[in-house]
Design an enzyme around this catalytic site. Sequence first.
Site, PDB file in Angstrom:
ATOM      1  CG  ASP A 165      35.098  21.727 -30.653  1.00 25.08           C
ATOM      2  OD1 ASP A 165      35.949  20.946 -31.091  1.00 25.08           O
ATOM      3  OD2 ASP A 165      34.587  21.611 -29.524  1.00 25.08           O
ATOM      4  CG  ASP A 171      34.261  29.124 -16.418  1.00 24.03           C
ATOM      5  OD1 ASP A 171      33.267  28.515 -15.958  1.00 24.03           O
ATOM      6  OD2 ASP A 171      34.174  30.181 -17.063  1.00 24.03           O
TER       7      ASP A 171
END
Length: 694
Positions: A267, A420
């Site tokens: 990214d 997460d």
Amino acid sequence: MAPSLDFSDWWAKETRKGTPVVVTMENPNYSLVEIDGPDAAFRPVDKDRGKNAKQHTWVLLLKAHRAVGCVTWLATMLWALLGAIKKRLILGQGVAMESEKSSRGRLLFRFIRGFLVLSLVVLVVDVVAHLKGWHYFENPNLHIPQTSEIQGWLHMLYVAWLSFRADYIAPLIQSLSNFCVALFIIQSIDRLVLCIGCFWIKVKKIKPTIVGDPFKPEDVEKSCYDYPMILIQIPMCNEKEVYEQSISAVCQMDWPKDRFLIQVLDDSDDESIQWLIKGEVSKWSQKGINIIYRHRLVRTGYKAGNLKSAMNCDYVKGYEFVAIFDADFQPNPDFLKQTVPHFKDNPELGLVQARWAFVNKDENLLTRLQNINLCFHFEVEQQVNGIFLNFFGFNGTAGVWRIKALEDSGGWLERTTVEDMDIAVRAHLNGWKFIYLNDVKVLCEVPESYEAYKKQQHRWHSGPMQLFRLCLPAIITSKISFFKKANLILLFFLLRKLILPFYSFTLFCIILPLTMFVPEAELPIWVICYIPVFMSFLNILPAPRSFPFIVPYLLFENTMSVTKFNAMVSGLFQLGSSYEWVVTKKAGRASESDLLAAAERETKAMNHTQLHRGSSESELSELNKMKEHQEALTPAPVKKVNKIFKKELALAFLLLTASVRSLLSAQGVHFYFLLFQGVSFLLVGLDLIGEQMS
């Protein structure tokens, strides 16, 4: 009258044996000796009697030298601290002020600053009253003087302040103090229970095991083990310092090359870094590794959006498991062989999480203190929850997921900065089980600068509160047992994510200084000293080599409470900074194996250069152009500057002011705690802990 504890006369009583004999020698060089018994001459002689005056002098000189050395060291540290204060606060050399993006952060700073100004005013008033003998609360026989006894309007105002303080302010502070102490005790009991559970695991040697050897075929006629298809993802963003070592470590996995695929999910918005990562991927692809490079034009959803985009590829349907490694993680070649076999014959298992190990844990004081915290997290929290509950928060990396579990739980969502933890909670609500492997370690880095660590902790503590708001209805309406719901709501979210930063900041940074200016509200010594030291001792047990840092660890944890409290409030009330993702700055520390590999590559490069000596001029010019292009991509070194953290500095001066006020009340333990805690805040506020940031 207290009984005497001197038993020297009692111990000295002995039964005399034999007849005393006096021996007289004519030679004046011999001294007279009186022998009380036959064994008296053979008794051991006291060593101190053999020391002469010169030896005693040397011993005293050595002790004095040690004392002077200690005083000199303290004076040097104090002088260095004063020099740093002068350079950074007064002269402003090589420093930059911390920018507050959120309104909550600015509001908290204004509150602390107002508290500091008010404390200074009250300190001046109390000192004047102490010098004039108005401090009636030190003597119970004294009383508040009547109107006729009052001489002077200052005395009258001070007495009115004492009455208002005792009747209205002290009860409020005492009630808040009792509430925070109760939360403190509950959280301490939780930590103690976790430690007992870890001790039980160690004693009973409980750990997840693999039945038999999965890589030996059960049928002799079979040629090899049927390895499942593994997808390996490496999400990264502008990770120039660590991309090479992470890709290199993952490409050397001990797994059939046709049974795994590596996705480098970049990214980065820096084009030069993109070209470097592309070159590294191309190099390993030419060596026969199944590795592809993916780059998103629009970076939406941060890491969650990156993983979600990668999982939407059509070829992912042919894979059964996915292993995730952040850009600074370096798994061992046998990582997949130690984790993937746990999924065999266990269809309810959704996640296998490995432990983190740190290549730079001894780099500076900040990394040592982080190592203590993270060792307790993995050794105690993750292991106990994994063994007894089959659930824990996914750490975002160094884990293997069953792709079916991800899809069944809704996949990666971009709604929080703790994607997460989000996927772990949703998988747990859908009945999937987790396994934590404490023996499988993956090398990585911890932040080496306070600025990077502070930003990381802000994300780690604002995200869970934001997630709690979103997940609470789903937890209540889920089909899991009542015990698991209570564990998620009361322990996983409220106690460990909300209550801990709340009472830590409120109790040690607000209430404790207040009790110095309002002595009617007392904070027990065991709350300040005994329980925190005991809890720090429990936290440091998983990292026994860090025992010398138990006091700095205790002080630093209280110092970090202001950041964690601010982040918790931001996440709970959905403020601006709660969805702020800042990539943690990496230093690119390499392990010993990485250094050896780098030396080998450098040797090969030198040999490669020697082979090109006989090349033509056109080839040499091409090599020079490539070298110049690489040098052009290398940015010029940026001068390192220090940050000034305003909230920490304001709290430092507040605590130091409260420590001066505690001297008037003659509270020894309170004074030392406030003094050292104030110095700890001062060191952090001046950015004197950890490495400097570019």
